[in-house]
Write a protein that holds these residues in place. Sequence first.
Motif, PDB file in Angstrom:
ATOM      1  N   ALA A 341       0.820  -1.211   0.000  1.00 16.86           N
ATOM      2  CA  ALA A 341       0.000   0.000   0.000  1.00 16.86           C
ATOM      3  C   ALA A 341       0.853   1.260   0.000  1.00 16.86           C
ATOM      4  N   LEU A 344       1.092   5.063  -4.612  1.00 19.94           N
ATOM      5  CA  LEU A 344      -0.268   5.001  -5.141  1.00 19.94           C
ATOM      6  C   LEU A 344      -1.020   3.756  -4.685  1.00 19.94           C
ATOM      7  N   LYS A 346      -1.879   2.871  -1.803  1.00 20.86           N
ATOM      8  CA  LYS A 346      -2.891   3.188  -0.788  1.00 20.86           C
ATOM      9  C   LYS A 346      -4.216   3.537  -1.447  1.00 20.86           C
ATOM     10  N   LYS A 347      -4.174   4.341  -2.513  1.00 21.38           N
ATOM     11  CA  LYS A 347      -5.406   4.709  -3.216  1.00 21.38           C
ATOM     12  C   LYS A 347      -6.056   3.496  -3.862  1.00 21.38           C
ATOM     13  N   ILE A 348      -5.221   2.650  -4.454  1.00 18.43           N
ATOM     14  CA  ILE A 348      -5.763   1.442  -5.088  1.00 18.43           C
ATOM     15  C   ILE A 348      -6.364   0.525  -4.030  1.00 18.43           C
ATOM     16  N   GLN A 349      -5.695   0.426  -2.886  1.00 18.37           N
ATOM     17  CA  GLN A 349      -6.199  -0.403  -1.792  1.00 18.37           C
ATOM     18  C   GLN A 349      -7.594   0.071  -1.368  1.00 18.37           C
ATOM     19  N   GLU A 350      -7.767   1.380  -1.219  1.00 15.33           N
ATOM     20  CA  GLU A 350      -9.071   1.921  -0.811  1.00 15.33           C
ATOM     21  C   GLU A 350     -10.125   1.685  -1.882  1.00 15.33           C
ATOM     22  N   GLU A 351      -9.736   1.811  -3.150  1.00 10.84           N
ATOM     23  CA  GLU A 351     -10.693   1.573  -4.228  1.00 10.84           C
ATOM     24  C   GLU A 351     -11.131   0.116  -4.249  1.00 10.84           C
ATOM     25  N   ARG A 355     -15.119   0.060  -3.533  1.00  5.69           N
ATOM     26  CA  ARG A 355     -15.874  -0.111  -4.783  1.00  5.69           C
ATOM     27  C   ARG A 355     -16.078  -1.567  -5.156  1.00  5.69           C
TER      28      ARG A 355
END
Length: 493
Positions: A341, A344, A346-351, A355
């Motif tokens: 994470a 970037l 971290k952002k992919i992890q949240e997505e 989503r």
Amino acid sequence: MQSKTTSRDALLAELQKRKSQAEKPKFVFTDFCFDKQVGFFRGKGTRFRNAVCSRRAGKTVGIVADMLDTCLKESEVNLLYITITQQQARAIIWSDLLRLVEDYQIDCKVDNTRLTVVFPNKSKIYIAGAKDRTEIEKFRGWKLRKCYIDECQSFRTYIKELINDIIIPALRDKRGELYLTGTPGPVKAGVFYEYSQSKNWRSHHWTAFDNPYMHNPPNLDLEEVLREERIIRGIDETDPSYIRETFGKWIEDSDALVYKFDRIRNIYTTLPTDGEWSYIIGVDIGYNDSDAIAVIGYNSHHKKVYLVDEHVKNKQNISQLVEVIQYYKDQYNPIRMVMDAGALGKKIQEELRFRHGLHLEAAEKTRKVEFIELLNDDLRTERFKAFENSIFQEDCMLVQWDKDSKIRNPEKPKISDTYHSDICDAVLYAWRECKHYLSEKPPEIPVEGTDEYMKELEKKEADEMQRKKEDPYAFELEKQFEEDMENFENIIY
């Protein structure tokens, strides 16, 4: 009057053009290649050749000179240069190619995005990367005059498929030539080593000492330069890495490898069928690098970890990554999923979490070197196993320590940038979460009536008699407790 002026201008323009052409430097192949390079590119014999060289031996400049010379002399031919990635290809050869094109004012069209050079005679040079099996497919069906595969020691075993199934058929129409170049790796294994020892290939060898641009005493004494480097690096001439890089010799150096994988100790053919399985999925994401997914399993009866599945693919979008992770989640029902994470990630992890409903925890990345050593201990003691011909197995033979960093600070060595493995990171993330060291095979219960059963019963009675003799009061309390527990269980059930 205007007509005479126009004619005069046209004549002056033509004279200037001819003058420019006369002053234009002429590109000559042998101006850039010394004897051993010329023998490699122009020697007679088989069309299939390999060169095992040292660093700074002049392989790249020789390839550039041969490509330009071939395209200037032959029409409508395709030349292909391949190394691990296009990014590496740009760093290794593209600048040298552009420099010679500019210095010699060679008439051609250069595409800095696609890394192609097109000549007026319709000959073309292609610079490309081939990081995995999916990438080599893009060369299938090409018609080639020459192909150069550089840094061969850093390719996985798919290079054999690239050579035999794709490049050699592409050379048939023009009876073209194939050149393999590289430096020795830390183990005497792999396709490049195999071909360098084969009688069916024409093998060549030279070092920086043969390169007049690197060794031209007294102006440039390479031996003096190397002596200074040995002092500053704290090594001598017997250092395996120094021998490989300086003299281009194959020499075993397992200490140079980061992961201590051994085919005899660390390959499994079947998985245990007893006990309960727990699975952990490790994910390492990239775009220029590959996405890598490792599925690690451990069994409640065995203190071992097994790599049971893996996936490595570059340039996936988020939807494709989600599809693969979801597949492995459904297949193995993991107890945890962890991913890199950082940046970037971290952002992919949240997505992925919000989503797509994929709960991936941030992988633990601190103290990486320490945990690599712990993983190596599992490899050495056969507590880590992988399936045959896994990408992880292949990459373990390629990932090396930065020798200079180990000398400068043995407590905090760095992994060399020579070869980057995505699957090794994914495996490490997942392995760190395993609890295989808690596994314990339950004792076997003898079948009633057998000799083993009677021996066990006699041993139990003897133990009870001994405990009763040593402490009768404690023995009676223990028996009373067991009786109460049995009564309690009968009431519940």
